[in-house]
Motif scaffolding. Structure first.
Motif, short mmCIF file in Angstrom:
data_model
loop_
_atom_site.label_atom_id
_atom_site.label_comp_id
_atom_site.label_asym_id
_atom_site.label_seq_id
_atom_site.Cartn_x
_atom_site.Cartn_y
_atom_site.Cartn_z
N GLY A 9 6.81 -10.61 5.89
CA GLY A 9 7.33 -11.60 4.91
C GLY A 9 7.12 -12.72 5.16
N CYS A 10 6.18 -13.50 6.43
CA CYS A 10 6.44 -14.31 7.00
C CYS A 10 5.67 -15.64 6.28
CB CYS A 10 5.26 -14.42 8.10
SG CYS A 10 5.81 -13.15 9.48
N SER A 11 5.35 -15.86 5.22
CA SER A 11 5.16 -16.70 4.55
C SER A 11 5.53 -18.13 4.52
CB SER A 11 4.29 -16.09 2.91
OG SER A 11 5.95 -15.70 2.30
N SER A 12 7.05 -17.96 4.38
CA SER A 12 8.28 -18.81 4.26
C SER A 12 9.52 -18.62 4.68
CB SER A 12 8.44 -19.47 2.72
OG SER A 12 8.57 -18.33 1.97
N LEU A 52 -0.54 -7.83 4.84
CA LEU A 52 0.25 -6.61 5.30
C LEU A 52 1.14 -7.27 3.66
CD1 LEU A 52 1.48 -4.28 6.36
CD2 LEU A 52 3.28 -5.41 7.72
N ASP A 53 1.27 -5.89 2.85
CA ASP A 53 1.96 -5.44 1.95
C ASP A 53 2.43 -4.52 1.98
OD1 ASP A 53 2.61 -4.79 -0.74
OD2 ASP A 53 1.43 -5.36 -2.16
N VAL A 54 3.15 -4.04 2.17
CA VAL A 54 4.84 -3.58 2.85
C VAL A 54 4.89 -2.43 1.71
CG1 VAL A 54 6.17 -4.70 4.16
CG2 VAL A 54 6.59 -4.36 1.81
N THR A 55 4.40 -2.44 0.53
CA THR A 55 4.44 -1.26 -0.49
C THR A 55 3.14 -0.33 -0.44
OG1 THR A 55 3.52 -2.01 -2.22
CG2 THR A 55 5.60 -2.24 -1.64
N GLU A 56 2.23 -0.96 0.80
CA GLU A 56 0.76 -0.53 0.65
C GLU A 56 0.82 0.87 2.04
OE1 GLU A 56 -1.32 0.55 -1.99
OE2 GLU A 56 -0.42 -1.06 -2.69
N ASP A 57 0.58 2.14 2.29
CA ASP A 57 0.63 2.60 3.37
C ASP A 57 -0.57 2.08 4.42
OD1 ASP A 57 3.20 4.49 2.75
OD2 ASP A 57 2.47 5.79 1.51
N ASP A 58 -1.58 1.59 3.12
CA ASP A 58 -2.69 2.00 4.16
C ASP A 58 -2.35 1.09 4.68
OD1 ASP A 58 -4.15 4.58 3.92
OD2 ASP A 58 -4.85 3.38 2.28
N ASN A 79 11.59 -6.30 10.23
CA ASN A 79 11.61 -5.94 8.87
C ASN A 79 12.33 -6.84 7.51
OD1 ASN A 79 9.85 -3.74 8.17
ND2 ASN A 79 11.68 -2.26 8.93
N ASN A 80 11.23 -7.91 7.19
CA ASN A 80 12.03 -9.42 6.62
C ASN A 80 11.54 -9.10 5.21
OD1 ASN A 80 12.99 -11.63 6.50
ND2 ASN A 80 10.61 -12.43 5.93
N ALA A 81 10.13 -9.08 5.03
CA ALA A 81 9.96 -8.92 3.77
C ALA A 81 11.25 -8.23 2.24
CB ALA A 81 8.83 -8.17 3.29
N ASP A 99 10.65 -0.99 -7.61
CA ASP A 99 9.58 -2.35 -7.26
C ASP A 99 10.92 -3.07 -6.32
OD1 ASP A 99 7.46 -1.47 -8.88
OD2 ASP A 99 8.42 -3.00 -10.06
N GLN A 100 12.26 -2.87 -6.82
CA GLN A 100 13.02 -3.35 -5.64
C GLN A 100 13.59 -2.79 -4.73
OE1 GLN A 100 16.20 -6.03 -5.55
NE2 GLN A 100 14.11 -6.60 -4.63
N PHE A 101 13.26 -1.73 -4.63
CA PHE A 101 13.61 -0.58 -3.52
C PHE A 101 12.52 -0.03 -2.99
CE2 PHE A 101 17.69 0.04 -5.27
CZ PHE A 101 18.27 0.94 -4.52
N ASP A 102 11.01 -0.38 -3.73
CA ASP A 102 10.13 -0.53 -2.84
C ASP A 102 9.78 -1.21 -1.85
OD1 ASP A 102 7.71 1.24 -2.19
OD2 ASP A 102 6.16 0.50 -4.10
N VAL A 103 9.88 -2.52 -1.62
CA VAL A 103 10.06 -3.78 -0.96
C VAL A 103 11.38 -3.29 0.18
CG1 VAL A 103 10.11 -5.96 -1.14
CG2 VAL A 103 8.03 -4.77 -2.59
N ASN A 104 12.64 -3.53 -0.57
CA ASN A 104 13.51 -3.43 -0.15
C ASN A 104 13.56 -2.77 1.02
OD1 ASN A 104 13.73 -6.45 -0.99
ND2 ASN A 104 15.71 -6.20 -1.66
N LEU A 105 13.25 -1.53 0.49
CA LEU A 105 13.68 -0.12 1.29
C LEU A 105 12.28 0.72 1.85
CD1 LEU A 105 15.83 2.04 2.42
CD2 LEU A 105 16.02 2.92 0.11
N TYR A 106 11.95 1.19 1.02
CA TYR A 106 10.37 1.99 1.83
C TYR A 106 9.61 0.88 2.19
CZ TYR A 106 12.77 4.20 -2.79
OH TYR A 106 13.48 5.00 -4.18
N GLY A 107 8.86 -0.49 2.14
CA GLY A 107 8.36 -0.62 2.80
C GLY A 107 9.45 -0.89 4.33
N PRO A 108 10.62 -1.43 4.46
CA PRO A 108 10.88 -1.45 6.22
C PRO A 108 10.32 0.61 6.86
CG PRO A 108 12.37 -2.55 4.44
CD PRO A 108 10.95 -1.97 3.44
#
Length: 283
Positions: A9-12, A52-58, A79-81, A99-108
């Motif tokens: 999550g380094c875009s800004s 890096l999309d944190v919702t994508e395993d690959d 884990n900032n995204a 979607d919220q949990f996919d980024v904020n929890l599952y991503g990390p």
């Protein structure tokens, strides 16, 4: 040996400032975002950039494998995204919750599972999860976001005890309001939710007062959060939690206030926020 950090999550905002702080401290920085164009300037500053999309395993496996191939180790994962999904609980569709949990929890979680085998093998490493004061004290109208951060806090607390024997630290950084574009992103997430018509005062409160961003009194700068993340990564025995800013520190104590008292405080704040004099003062 140069220490290596992977930051999401380094875009800004916090992510960008965290990358710059680690660079200034001499770290090898992998600065990531969903769109690599958003982190090009960090590449010019000396960071290695990657999509890096944190919702994508690959994506997760690709980036972690690249770091290990190029440097042999990941010393720190930040884990900032993340983003905020506003709206009363009844109004937020389940797919938005996912979607919220996919980024904020599952991503990390994806990142943690990818880096931990390498950290355990070396017997050292630090995982820094950027949470929020809203991960300690929930507020009406932001229940889904708060839920994702509460979950991240619980996972991190458990993780800390699980990995300690391997020389790995798990740390939470908990800022209060931060002077970023968080509010603009959160406002965008309001569109498309299913307004029941029962909670208009919450929409009005967040719209009129910009109550979820740096417009709040006591907002801290992204640099202050970034420097706290760097400190947590550098110390030998980091604290489990680092609240950043007055609001976050108050939230630490607010957990011990009876729930009924907190509820009354929220009700009073809501009434003041939607009153005619408050609109004149803050509008």
């Amino acid at each position: 040996m140069t220490e290596t950090v992977l930051i999401t999550g380094c875009s800004s905002g916090i992510g960008r400032e965290t990358a710059l702080s680690f660079l200034a401290d001499g770290w090898e920085v992998y600065a990531t975002a969903r769109n690599p164009a958003d982190v090009e300037t960090l590449g010019e500053e000396g960071a290695t950039i990657a999509s890096l999309d944190v919702t994508e395993d690959d994506d997760v496996e690709r980036v972690v494998s690249r770091i290990v191939d190029e440097h042999g180790h990941v010393d720190c994962l930040v884990n900032n995204a993340g983003y905020g999904q506003p709206g009363p609980v009844e109004d937020v569709p389940v797919d938005r919750v996912h979607d919220q949990f996919d980024v904020n929890l599952y991503g990390p979680l994806r990142l943690i599972r990818a880096v931990l085998p390498h950290m355990r093998e070396r017997g050292t490493g630090t995982v820094v999860n950027v949470s929020s004061a809203a991960g300690r004290i929930a507020v009406p109208g932001m229940g889904i976001y708060c839920g994702s951060k509460f979950a991240l806090e619980g996972v991190t607390d458990s993780l800390r005890g699980e990995v300690a024997e391997y020389g790995v630290d798990a740390v939470l950084v908990e800022p209060g309001p931060v002077d970023t574009d968080f509010h603009d992103r959160a406002n965008g997430e309001i569109e498309g939710i299913e307004r029941s018509g029962a909670y208009e005062r919450f929409y009005q409160m967040y719209g009129d007062r910009q109550a979820v961003d740096g417009g709040m009194p006591g907002a801290v700068s992204p640099k202050e959060v970034a420097d706290t993340v760097l400190d947590a990564a550098n110390v030998q025995d980091p604290d489990p939690r680092y609240p950043v800013g007055t609001s976050a520190k108050v939230a630490e104590y607010g957990r011990f206030v009876p729930a009924k008292w907190r509820d009354r405080l929220y009700e009073t704040f809501s009434e003041l926020s939607t009153s005619d004099w408050a609109k004149k003062l803050f509008g």
